[in-house]
Write a protein that holds these residues in place. Structure first.
Motif, short mmCIF file in Angstrom:
data_model
loop_
_atom_site.label_atom_id
_atom_site.label_comp_id
_atom_site.label_asym_id
_atom_site.label_seq_id
_atom_site.Cartn_x
_atom_site.Cartn_y
_atom_site.Cartn_z
N UNK A 294 -4.95 8.32 -27.33
CA UNK A 294 -3.99 8.98 -26.43
C UNK A 294 -4.65 9.40 -25.13
N UNK A 295 -5.86 9.96 -25.23
CA UNK A 295 -6.60 10.33 -24.03
C UNK A 295 -6.89 9.12 -23.16
N UNK A 296 -7.23 8.01 -23.80
CA UNK A 296 -7.46 6.77 -23.05
C UNK A 296 -6.19 6.27 -22.40
N UNK A 297 -5.06 6.42 -23.10
CA UNK A 297 -3.77 5.96 -22.57
C UNK A 297 -3.40 6.72 -21.29
N UNK A 298 -3.71 8.01 -21.25
CA UNK A 298 -3.43 8.80 -20.04
C UNK A 298 -4.21 8.23 -18.86
N UNK A 299 -5.50 8.02 -19.06
CA UNK A 299 -6.34 7.49 -17.98
C UNK A 299 -5.83 6.12 -17.53
N UNK A 300 -5.54 5.26 -18.49
CA UNK A 300 -5.14 3.89 -18.18
C UNK A 300 -3.83 3.86 -17.41
N UNK A 301 -2.85 4.62 -17.84
CA UNK A 301 -1.56 4.65 -17.13
C UNK A 301 -1.71 5.15 -15.70
N UNK A 302 -2.49 6.22 -15.52
CA UNK A 302 -2.65 6.78 -14.18
C UNK A 302 -3.38 5.81 -13.26
N UNK A 303 -4.41 5.15 -13.76
CA UNK A 303 -5.14 4.19 -12.93
C UNK A 303 -4.21 3.05 -12.52
N UNK A 304 -3.45 2.52 -13.46
CA UNK A 304 -2.54 1.42 -13.15
C UNK A 304 -1.47 1.85 -12.15
N UNK A 305 -0.86 3.00 -12.38
CA UNK A 305 0.20 3.48 -11.47
C UNK A 305 -0.33 3.70 -10.07
N UNK A 306 -1.50 4.29 -9.97
CA UNK A 306 -2.06 4.59 -8.65
C UNK A 306 -2.47 3.31 -7.92
N UNK A 307 -2.98 2.32 -8.66
CA UNK A 307 -3.33 1.04 -8.03
C UNK A 307 -2.09 0.32 -7.52
N UNK A 308 -1.03 0.31 -8.31
CA UNK A 308 0.21 -0.34 -7.89
C UNK A 308 0.78 0.33 -6.64
N UNK A 309 0.73 1.65 -6.62
CA UNK A 309 1.22 2.40 -5.46
C UNK A 309 0.39 2.10 -4.22
N UNK A 310 -0.94 2.05 -4.38
CA UNK A 310 -1.83 1.79 -3.25
C UNK A 310 -1.58 0.40 -2.65
N UNK A 311 -1.37 -0.59 -3.50
CA UNK A 311 -1.11 -1.95 -3.02
C UNK A 311 0.17 -2.00 -2.21
N UNK A 312 1.19 -1.31 -2.68
CA UNK A 312 2.48 -1.31 -1.98
C UNK A 312 2.36 -0.59 -0.63
N UNK A 313 1.68 0.56 -0.64
CA UNK A 313 1.56 1.34 0.59
C UNK A 313 0.66 0.66 1.62
N UNK A 314 -0.34 -0.10 1.14
CA UNK A 314 -1.28 -0.74 2.05
C UNK A 314 -0.69 -1.95 2.76
N UNK A 315 -0.01 -2.80 2.01
CA UNK A 315 0.48 -4.03 2.62
C UNK A 315 1.80 -4.52 2.02
N UNK A 316 2.50 -3.64 1.34
CA UNK A 316 3.77 -4.03 0.74
C UNK A 316 3.61 -4.98 -0.42
N UNK A 317 2.39 -5.04 -0.96
CA UNK A 317 2.12 -5.96 -2.06
C UNK A 317 2.65 -5.45 -3.40
N UNK A 318 2.82 -6.38 -4.31
CA UNK A 318 3.32 -6.04 -5.64
C UNK A 318 2.21 -6.31 -6.67
N UNK A 319 1.76 -5.23 -7.30
CA UNK A 319 0.84 -5.34 -8.43
C UNK A 319 1.62 -4.93 -9.66
N UNK A 320 2.00 -5.88 -10.48
CA UNK A 320 2.85 -5.55 -11.62
C UNK A 320 2.29 -6.06 -12.94
#
Length: 346
Positions: A294-320
């Protein structure tokens, strides 16, 4: 260190060496013995893993517990027997997050010398990140994986983010930036997730903690450039197997699989909020990971969500999506050692 062996191919002799790598982290210790040449590596003894929880309580005490040391000694004794049966040209033993934090690490180091005849190297988070990247990208050859790659090595005590290439002049297999965060499955569980199942307040505290570390990491690693996420480590591959609906863990099925982020979030949230007893009913989860996944799942979800958000904000890219990989730090240690013996560049 013995002389370099030569394997004769169909047309010419090819130099190769046989090496062993040991990786001891916060949750597990692993051994790999392989033959390395300029063309890659071939397993002689595939990865052996023992969950020893060396980092038990270390976030609070900064010391190795006696029972944790006893568990890792038993595993090292077992590895020593395997090494006697498979002579190697060289061996490298790497210790990571838990050992970096331990005030009494000299006890552990001497114990490993006594059992295995080799002293563990306590490497920095930066070197850990670089070796993880080498291992993860050594098998990347699919045309549908676009650089720059970001390798995420989610361990028990730390999580490394390693960006390879810049999408322009720097090759994809060269590290552009790396950052090691002091967050991982064991550390987050012991620090925040005390209730079974965890309360929403505990989960939010863990999320806030992880986000603070990601904020600092993204100052070093240009997250918006990322086109492909490669996740390595037991947490990532376990959660991938659960997302795939596997009844039992299957290395070959998980290695290289592409997982949708929305699917990953759903499974991460489900198992984070699940009781440990319920998790134990899933044979896909190694018994040694049941209490910390569960602790690992928290880290993994947050890293994935933040990376997807960064890609969109940087160049409108889709990381899905992300790619789960069975190849990480242990492979990197093996390849790096073998290539250095052969006089090859990393």
């Amino acid at each position: 260190m013995k002389n370099t062996r030569k394997n004769v191919g169909s047309n010419s002799a090819e130099k190769s060496v046989t090496v062993a790598a040991i990786d001891c982290g916060t949750n597990s210790i692993r051994l790999k013995i392989a033959q390395v040449s300029e063309h890659g590596m071939k397993d002689i003894v595939p990865r052996m893993l023992r969950v020893v929880r060396l980092g038990q309580g270390i976030d609070e005490t900064h010391r190795f517990a006696d029972d944790a040391l006893a568990r890792v000694r038993d595993a090292a004794h077992e590895f020593a027997q395997v090494l006697k049966e498979h002579p190697v040209d060289a061996i490298r033993f790497v210790a990571t997050s838990a050992t970096r934090d331990a005030e009494n690490r000299e006890i552990f180091e001497q114990m490993m010398v006594d059992e295995l005849g080799v002293r563990p190297e306590v490497i920095s988070g930066t070197e850990e990140a670089s070796l993880s990247f080498l291992g993860a990208t050594s098998v990347v050859s699919r045309d549908d994986l676009q650089p720059p790659y970001l390798v995420v090595d989610l361990g028990g005590g730390s999580t490394e983010l390693v960006l390879g290439g810049d999408g322009e002049s720097l090759p994809a297999h060269k590290v552009a930036a790396a950052y090691s965060m002091n967050v991982g499955s064991v550390r987050m569980t012991e620090r925040h997730l005390h209730t079974d199942p965890p309360t929403e307040d505990e989960i939010q505290a863990a999320i806030d903690d992880v986000d603070k570390h990601i904020d600092e990491a993204f100052k070093v690693v240009t997250a918006g450039r990322v086109r492909t996420i490669i996740g390595v480590s037991g947490t990532v591959t376990t959660m991938a197997a659960l997302t795939m609906g596997l009844k039992h863990y299957d290395h070959s099925a998980v290695d290289g699989v592409k997982i949708g982020l929305d699917q990953a979030y759903a499974v991460n949230n489900r198992f984070l909020r699940m009781t440990r007893e319920c998790r134990r009913s899933y044979a896909t989860i190694h018994p040694g990971r049941v209490d910390v996944v569960g602790g690992g799942a928290v880290v993994w979800s947050r890293v994935l969500e933040r990376l997807a958000k960064a890609a969109y904000e940087d160049h409108g890219g889709v990381l899905d999506t992300f790619v789960a990989s069975e190849h990480g730090l242990l492979d990197g240690i093996t390849l790096d050692l073998g290539r250095r013996l052969l006089g090859l560049e990393r």
